[in-house]
Design an enzyme around this catalytic site. Structure first.
Site, PDB file in Angstrom:
ATOM      1  N   MET A 271      37.360  35.560  39.890  1.00 57.45           N
ATOM      2  CA  MET A 271      36.587  34.878  40.604  1.00 57.45           C
ATOM      3  C   MET A 271      37.377  33.663  41.430  1.00 57.45           C
ATOM      4  O   MET A 271      38.184  32.977  40.688  1.00 57.45           O
ATOM      5  CB  MET A 271      35.493  34.120  39.542  1.00 57.45           C
ATOM      6  CG  MET A 271      34.620  33.104  40.275  1.00 57.45           C
ATOM      7  SD  MET A 271      33.775  33.626  41.496  1.00 57.45           S
ATOM      8  CE  MET A 271      33.316  32.533  42.625  1.00 57.45           C
TER       9      MET A 271
ATOM     10  N   ASN B  80      37.205  30.504  42.311  1.00 60.60           N
ATOM     11  CA  ASN B  80      37.103  29.174  42.255  1.00 60.60           C
ATOM     12  C   ASN B  80      38.105  28.403  43.050  1.00 60.60           C
ATOM     13  O   ASN B  80      39.341  28.599  42.617  1.00 60.60           O
ATOM     14  CB  ASN B  80      36.870  28.743  40.713  1.00 60.60           C
ATOM     15  CG  ASN B  80      36.036  29.718  39.942  1.00 60.60           C
ATOM     16  OD1 ASN B  80      35.065  29.953  40.142  1.00 60.60           O
ATOM     17  ND2 ASN B  80      36.838  30.264  38.870  1.00 60.60           N
TER      18      ASN B  80
ATOM     19  N   GLU C 169      41.779  37.095  46.078  1.00 67.40           N
ATOM     20  CA  GLU C 169      40.994  35.840  45.711  1.00 67.40           C
ATOM     21  C   GLU C 169      41.510  34.798  46.564  1.00 67.40           C
ATOM     22  O   GLU C 169      40.826  33.866  46.634  1.00 67.40           O
ATOM     23  CB  GLU C 169      41.310  35.803  43.882  1.00 67.40           C
ATOM     24  CG  GLU C 169      40.755  36.787  43.161  1.00 67.40           C
ATOM     25  CD  GLU C 169      39.055  37.271  43.323  1.00 67.40           C
ATOM     26  OE1 GLU C 169      38.696  36.120  43.732  1.00 67.40           O
ATOM     27  OE2 GLU C 169      38.962  38.261  43.255  1.00 67.40           O
TER      28      GLU C 169
END
Length: 679
Positions: free
Chosen positions: A346, A348, A381
């Site tokens: 993920m 973030n 990512e």
């Protein structure tokens, strides 16, 4: 008459019975009747009040899935206390908001539903609203009603008086459980030296930030965040999106961590780690001073299993800064391997979380495929840090902008970090074939779809968003620059797009307009050129893809036309309506035996005639979709297919001039055509 006689007889019976009771009995009966009447009144009042507060019958703004834009946040000041031992957490926050239009209602997202299986809950214990006058907090403003509206995960504040346009501060206190699910902030565990240890990890995308704190949990409601986390001393590594500013001992058991204020960002990018982990030490530094670390369990990090991912992270960030034309916006990037994680990773902002197998690499034991997975996931990512984080979709209907673009850009990062892999050829066709496997059925969907409920959002995390999105961008690069390695025009459009919408939100049309501007200046300056917005809409607002039929038209021309491709062939029972009638603006690169690549557009509901010499020796041929960059398949007539396969027979030296995607494309096109019953 009959009813009057019956009522009279019943009254006479009651009167005679009453006369037989003593005075004490009569008093007792009257007291019981009075008490019953009071209870009925109380129940009615309670039910009425509950109905008016918890579940209003009339349609209201909290019945809508989307937040109104009358109130927008600018800054959150959040303080969390994480109690890992008792698996609970508490929080307080100041939310600074701007009221854009007069309103008597504020909606903010929370997750108040108590789920017996997962344990998710949030109990708001205090809420207040204040007027701000030039930054000075005024008196508290009276709240008429406040209640959670579970259907849409709202916490509703109904004010006694209208809030006029201006700046305000909301204050909340809440408490909740730490759960062992994989959303919001949650507890994971692992064993080290035979002892079970806990980890606090997080996953906010798409709708789980509301499980952590009251917030405006939609991508377009960007704000700055300040964060303070109090955690037990036995968990010394506490990470957030931004670098740690200070650490103070509260008492013998607790430490307080304060972090730098974030850049403007969406709630779904918030991330947290509380653990007894180890990180790359010393950290790596990019050429622009970004601190890079990989963190994880002590044992693998102590054995340098973090080294590969940390090293390529540094290299890829530096390469992406060139591609996007914008420096990495944060001072650090931490990548953390989590024992339990729902996705592969993920993105973030500043704190990317991964499954352990997608981040840690042991060169002594892991396979080449393990290494490739770590590299490509890291590249994916990191691509999001600009396209998705810096520039974010306005709403989830354009999720493909995030995921498709990151899937496309990952080849740039991987090519830079592992130049011998020739990853572009592999990725180009793997994404395309993966998308074809879904998009050739009537059960497929358009890349951009309307989102009206939470399930619609989660359903979009599929191969259409990721793989078809990537394949369409490969095609866009082709009509902007050609199918070769050149990306100048495409990159110029991307750089302009990122610079215009950084720290903000955009829709797919905003990207198309940037492509169209560059296309009109550098690729086709004619007045009757195609409009790239129109082009891209035919690919994103309808599902499936075309098959191009290539046929002999006359002795000097080949005809190229299009039709929708379906595995089911002509069977379209139960079909979905398309706004474009399943016709596309198709960019075509083609070659004949002279080896010169030519380009033209096949427009909807049209046929292109291409000059072609049908020589008697059958040495001339026509080959469409150079480098397999177009998102379509090609169906040649028998005579043209024979010319093509004769020329590129595998036993001939000329076969080696085909790129890997071209050879794969010709084979897979044939496979799909046979599967659909084409002859």
């Amino acid at each position: 008459w009959y009813q009057r006689r019956v009522r009279g007889a019943m009254f006479a019976v009651v009167k005679r019975t009453w006369s037989t009771f003593t005075k004490d009995t009569k008093r007792a009966i009257l007291a019981i009747m009075g008490l019953g009447l009071v209870l009925v009144i109380v129940v009615i009042a309670t039910v009425s009040k509950s109905a008016s507060i918890r579940e209003p019958k009339a349609a209201t703004i909290w019945d809508e899935i989307r937040l109104p834009t009358t109130v927008v946040p600018s800054h959150y000041d959040v303080k969390l206390k994480i109690d890992m031992t008792n698996e609970r957490f508490t929080g307080t926050e100041d939310v600074y908001i701007e009221v854009k239009e007069t309103t008597s209602v504020i909606l903010i997202h929370i997750n108040d539903v108590h789920n017996k299986t997962t344990g998710y809950e949030m109990n708001v214990t205090k809420s207040e609203v204040y007027r701000l006058d030039q930054g000075v907090v005024g008196d508290s403003i009276a709240i008429k009603h406040e209640f959670p509206y579970s259907k849409n995960s709202f916490y509703v504040l109904k004010m006694k008086k209208d809030l006029e346009p201006g700046n305000y501060k909301m204050y909340f206190e809440w408490e909740s459980r730490l759960v062992r699910g994989l959303e919001g902030i949650y507890i994971s565990s692992y064993k080290e030296d035979g002892v079970e240890k806990k980890v606090l990890a997080s996953q906010m995308e798409p709708l789980a930030a509301r499980k952590v704190m009251p917030c405006f949990d939609e991508p377009s409601f960007k704000a700055n965040f300040s964060m303070e986390i109090t955690a037990e001393k036995i968990y010394p590594l506490v990470l957030w999106n931004m670098p740690q500013k200070s650490k103070k001992s509260v008492d013998a058991a607790w430490d307080k961590f304060t972090f730098e204020t974030s850049v403007k960002m969406s709630t779904y990018l918030l991330a947290f780690i509380v653990a007894d982990f180890k990180c790359t030490n010393p950290p790596l530094m990019t050429s622009n001073g970004v601190k890079v670390r990989t963190c994880g369990r002590k044992v693998p990090v102590s054995k340098d299993h973090d080294a590969y991912s940390a090293g390529i992270t540094k290299v890829i960030i530096e390469e992406y800064e060139k591609f996007y034309g914008t420096k990495f916006p944060l001072p650090k990037i931490d990548s953390v391997a989590v024992p339990d994680f729902s996705a592969g990773a993920m993105e973030n902002w500043g704190l990317i979380l991964y499954r352990e197998t997608a981040l840690l690499y042991d060169p002594a034991k892991d396979t080449y495929n393990n290494k490739a997975r770590v590299n490509t996931v890291v590249a994916h990512e990191l691509a999001h840090q600009w396209f998705g984080n810096l520039v974010t979709m306005k709403w989830w209907n354009d999720l493909w902008l995030n995921e498709g673009f990151a899937s496309y850009v990952e080849w740039i990062g991987t090519n830079k970090s592992e130049p011998n892999w020739n990853y572009y050829d592999f990725q180009t066709y793997s994404d395309k074939s993966r998308a074809f496997g879904i998009d050739s059925y009537m059960s497929s969907r358009p890349t951009s779809i309307a989102v009206s409920k939470p399930d619609d959002i989660t359903a979009q995390f599929d191969s259409i968003s990721y793989s078809k999105g990537s394949a369409m961008l490969v095609q866009a690069k082709m009509f902007m620059d050609g199918s070769g390695s050149k990306t100048e025009n495409f990159e110029d459009a991307i750089k302009s797009y990122v610079q215009e919408f950084q720290y903000s939100n955009a829709e797919q049309t905003d990207l198309y307009k940037q492509l169209d501007t560059v296309y009109g200046k550098k690729k086709d300056t004619s007045k009757d050129r195609v409009n790239i917005v129109d082009v891209m809409n035919t690919w994103t607002l309808q599902m499936n893809f075309p098959v191009l039929d290539v046929r002999r038209y006359n002795d000097n021309h080949v005809a190229i036309s299009q039709r929708r491709f379906l595995i089911s062939g002509s069977d379209t029972s139960g079909d979905k309506v398309s706004p474009y009638g399943y016709q596309w603006y198709v960019p075509i690169e083609y070659q004949t035996k002279d080896g010169i690549t030519k380009f033209e557009w096949l427009k909807p509901h049209s046929t292109n005639l291409v000059e072609f010499d049908f020589d008697g020796e059958n040495t001339n041929f026509i080959r469409l979709n150079i480098n397999s960059a177009g998102y379509y398949i090609v169906n040649y007539s028998y005579d043209l297919n024979k010319r093509l396969t004769t020329h590129f027979d595998k036993s001939k030296e000329v076969y080696k001039t085909l790129t890997t995607p071209e050879a794969q494309g010709m084979l897979y096109d044939t496979f799909l055509l046979i599967s659909a019953g084409y002859k």
